[in-house]
Motif scaffolding. Structure first.
Motif, PDB file in Angstrom:
ATOM      1  N   TYR A 177       0.827  -1.202   0.000  1.00 21.14           N
ATOM      2  CA  TYR A 177       0.000   0.000   0.000  1.00 21.14           C
ATOM      3  C   TYR A 177       0.866   1.259   0.000  1.00 21.14           C
ATOM      4  O   TYR A 177       0.614   2.207  -0.752  1.00 21.14           O
ATOM      5  N   LEU A 178       1.889   1.263   0.829  1.00 22.31           N
ATOM      6  CA  LEU A 178       2.737   2.448   0.936  1.00 22.31           C
ATOM      7  C   LEU A 178       3.493   2.694  -0.363  1.00 22.31           C
ATOM      8  O   LEU A 178       3.617   3.842  -0.813  1.00 22.31           O
ATOM      9  N   ASP A 179       3.966   1.631  -1.007  1.00 21.96           N
ATOM     10  CA  ASP A 179       4.680   1.783  -2.278  1.00 21.96           C
ATOM     11  C   ASP A 179       3.790   2.421  -3.342  1.00 21.96           C
ATOM     12  O   ASP A 179       4.249   3.277  -4.113  1.00 21.96           O
ATOM     13  N   PHE A 180       2.533   2.010  -3.370  1.00 19.87           N
ATOM     14  CA  PHE A 180       1.639   2.578  -4.383  1.00 19.87           C
ATOM     15  C   PHE A 180       1.252   4.021  -4.058  1.00 19.87           C
ATOM     16  O   PHE A 180       1.172   4.866  -4.957  1.00 19.87           O
ATOM     17  N   PHE A 181       1.041   4.323  -2.787  1.00 11.46           N
ATOM     18  CA  PHE A 181       0.745   5.713  -2.453  1.00 11.46           C
ATOM     19  C   PHE A 181       1.951   6.617  -2.700  1.00 11.46           C
ATOM     20  O   PHE A 181       1.796   7.782  -3.081  1.00 11.46           O
ATOM     21  N   LYS A 182       3.127   6.096  -2.532  1.00 13.13           N
ATOM     22  CA  LYS A 182       4.322   6.865  -2.896  1.00 13.13           C
ATOM     23  C   LYS A 182       4.335   7.144  -4.400  1.00 13.13           C
ATOM     24  O   LYS A 182       4.695   8.238  -4.842  1.00 13.13           O
ATOM     25  N   LEU A 183       3.936   6.134  -5.182  1.00 12.45           N
ATOM     26  CA  LEU A 183       3.860   6.312  -6.622  1.00 12.45           C
ATOM     27  C   LEU A 183       2.823   7.384  -6.976  1.00 12.45           C
ATOM     28  O   LEU A 183       3.077   8.251  -7.825  1.00 12.45           O
ATOM     29  N   PHE A 184       1.670   7.337  -6.323  1.00 17.09           N
ATOM     30  CA  PHE A 184       0.627   8.317  -6.619  1.00 17.09           C
ATOM     31  C   PHE A 184       1.097   9.736  -6.286  1.00 17.09           C
ATOM     32  O   PHE A 184       0.830  10.676  -7.043  1.00 17.09           O
ATOM     33  N   LEU A 185       1.790   9.875  -5.180  1.00 20.13           N
ATOM     34  CA  LEU A 185       2.285  11.194  -4.807  1.00 20.13           C
ATOM     35  C   LEU A 185       3.402  11.655  -5.735  1.00 20.13           C
ATOM     36  O   LEU A 185       3.527  12.848  -6.022  1.00 20.13           O
ATOM     37  N   LYS A 186       4.196  10.723  -6.217  1.00 19.58           N
ATOM     38  CA  LYS A 186       5.233  11.062  -7.188  1.00 19.58           C
ATOM     39  C   LYS A 186       4.615  11.704  -8.423  1.00 19.58           C
ATOM     40  O   LYS A 186       5.204  12.607  -9.036  1.00 19.58           O
ATOM     41  N   HIS A 187       3.409  11.236  -8.779  1.00 13.93           N
ATOM     42  CA  HIS A 187       2.746  11.726  -9.994  1.00 13.93           C
ATOM     43  C   HIS A 187       1.461  12.484  -9.654  1.00 13.93           C
ATOM     44  O   HIS A 187       0.480  12.430 -10.395  1.00 13.93           O
ATOM     45  N   GLU A 188       1.487  13.223  -8.560  1.00 11.10           N
ATOM     46  CA  GLU A 188       0.288  13.948  -8.143  1.00 11.10           C
ATOM     47  C   GLU A 188      -0.149  14.993  -9.159  1.00 11.10           C
ATOM     48  O   GLU A 188      -1.317  15.392  -9.190  1.00 11.10           O
ATOM     49  N   ASP A 189       0.773  15.424 -10.023  1.00 17.49           N
ATOM     50  CA  ASP A 189       0.408  16.376 -11.067  1.00 17.49           C
ATOM     51  C   ASP A 189      -0.420  15.728 -12.175  1.00 17.49           C
ATOM     52  O   ASP A 189      -1.080  16.420 -12.959  1.00 17.49           O
ATOM     53  N   LYS A 190      -0.409  14.409 -12.235  1.00 18.16           N
ATOM     54  CA  LYS A 190      -1.136  13.664 -13.262  1.00 18.16           C
ATOM     55  C   LYS A 190      -2.385  12.990 -12.712  1.00 18.16           C
ATOM     56  O   LYS A 190      -3.308  12.673 -13.468  1.00 18.16           O
ATOM     57  N   ILE A 191      -2.406  12.741 -11.417  1.00 21.32           N
ATOM     58  CA  ILE A 191      -3.481  11.982 -10.777  1.00 21.32           C
ATOM     59  C   ILE A 191      -4.437  12.936 -10.073  1.00 21.32           C
ATOM     60  O   ILE A 191      -4.017  13.787  -9.291  1.00 21.32           O
ATOM     61  N   SER A 192      -5.728  12.794 -10.357  1.00 29.01           N
ATOM     62  CA  SER A 192      -6.703  13.694  -9.746  1.00 29.01           C
ATOM     63  C   SER A 192      -7.525  13.038  -8.637  1.00 29.01           C
ATOM     64  O   SER A 192      -8.185  13.741  -7.871  1.00 29.01           O
ATOM     65  N   ARG A 193      -7.494  11.698  -8.555  1.00 31.74           N
ATOM     66  CA  ARG A 193      -8.282  11.022  -7.517  1.00 31.74           C
ATOM     67  C   ARG A 193      -7.726   9.634  -7.257  1.00 31.74           C
ATOM     68  O   ARG A 193      -7.302   8.950  -8.194  1.00 31.74           O
TER      69      ARG A 193
END
Length: 369
Positions: free
Chosen positions: A302-318
């Motif tokens: 879970y933490l690895d994927f949330f790190k990925l989402f935050l890495k690309h927060e400019d691309k991810i809206s939800r």
């Protein structure tokens, strides 16, 4: 073997030790969850507290699917959907409509005439138009985004041979987006699918985006269903898809996140809801609790994927998890009924798992864009 029930920080503690997920990701992306009927109708007070404190976006798990909204042609049942929308508005949440066109959980009449024969292309297109127009128009300006088409592509990138595809052809995708846009020009419109880290599906979704855009058809985002396991997919492959979709000028949404800890009877079924296997006790190994080693892997995942989402927060809206607590998860009964899974962030006692605090701290430590 030492078994540990998923435990963490009690939501009910007088001094809160689980901070708000929506607060942690404020200014980055929405953090959402799927609601079942008990939650939509506020019959579960403990879940209600979690939903309101932790999430700022919601989607109806089942009540807005076509078999429930229009069980008979021209006869709509909006009772549950209306309550879902009212709940979200009362709590200032970003509302997602799920889903307008999907081969599964569609009423059988949609594809048949009064004689029980398969309808013509023209009839099915008109039924699509009528359904989409009625539903989207009803919630115009209230539901902010729609899963317009769900799960139309297979793992290898070929088209799913659904009734929509067999009767209409590839055109059903662009027609669905056109009808939805006409009904609410301001709504965001999404294509949503599972196993999106697979190269075949990734490439075909990119082609779909290009095709729609070349014809001037609105598509706002791609929904990557986050139905994950402890070893599939690789984070790197998931990231490739985020980058590929974003490169086409659309946002990315993680739409149905959960992480199963259970063995799968067949590794090639992805998240195909029609898959069904008879119960076998050996496929339900953690009835009495999750072993510590599995819990550790689960939390890191879970933490690895949330790190990925935050890495690309400019691309991810939800980012939306598919359920509130482990007790709500569809994973307990799919693809084999009667199993005990631990796929979500909150356990069966409404407690946050230890990883929630890690996710919160990691999210809060990152500067807002």
């Amino acid at each position: 073997m030492l078994l540990l029930v998923c435990s963490g920080f009690s939501y009910a503690q007088k001094k809160a030790t689980v901070e708000s997920l929506k607060q942690a990701f404020e200014g980055k992306f929405y953090i959402g969850t799927a609601l079942n009927l008990n939650q939509i109708w506020e019959r579960d007070p403990a879940a209600d507290k979690l939903i309101k404190s932790q999430f700022n976006s919601i989607v109806a798990e089942n009540s807005m699917k076509s078999m429930h909204l229009q069980p008979q042609e021209g006869k709509f049942n909006f009772k549950d959907a209306d309550k879902f929308v009212a709940y979200g508005e009362a709590n200032n949440m970003f509302l997602i409509g799920h889903t307008l066109i999907w081969h599964s959980q569609a009423p059988s009449w949609f594809f048949k005439n009064e004689k029980g024969e398969e309808v013509s292309k023209e009839v099915l297109i008109e039924r699509m138009r009528n359904h989409i127009t009625a539903v989207v128009s009803r919630y115009k300006g209230r539901i902010k985004g729609w899963d317009v088409v769900n799960e139309a592509i297979l793992d290898d990138g070929s088209w799913r041979k659904s009734k929509f595809y067999n009767i209409i052809g590839e055109e059903f995708i662009e027609l669905a987006f056109k009808f939805a846009h006409a009904a609410d020009p301001d709504a965001e419109l999404y294509y949503n699918d599972y196993s999106m880290a697979l190269e075949g599906r990734r490439n075909s979704v990119v082609k779909m985006i290009k095709n729609l855009k070349s014809k001037g058809i609105k598509i706002s985002a791609i929904g990557m269903q986050g139905h994950l396991s402890l070893d599939f997919p690789k984070v790197e492959e998931f990231e490739k898809s985020i980058l590929a979709f974003a490169a086409e000028g659309v946002k990315v949404m993680i739409t149905e996140m959960d992480i199963t800890v259970l063995p799968m009877p067949n590794r090639n079924i992805g998240a195909q809801v029609e898959s069904n296997f008879a119960y076998k006790k050996e496929m339900n190994p953690y009835e009495d609790g999750l072993p510590k080693d599995k819990q550790t892997i689960f939390e890191k995942r879970y933490l690895d994927f949330f790190k990925l989402f935050l890495k690309h927060e400019d691309k991810i809206s939800r980012v939306t998890v598919w359920g509130v607590t482990d007790a709500d998860s569809w994973r307990n009964n799919w693809p084999m009924p009667g199993r005990t899974d631990y796929a979500l962030l909150f356990d069966r006692q409404y407690n946050a798992k230890p990883v929630v605090k890690q996710i919160y701290r990691f999210g809060s430590s990152k500067k807002k864009p």
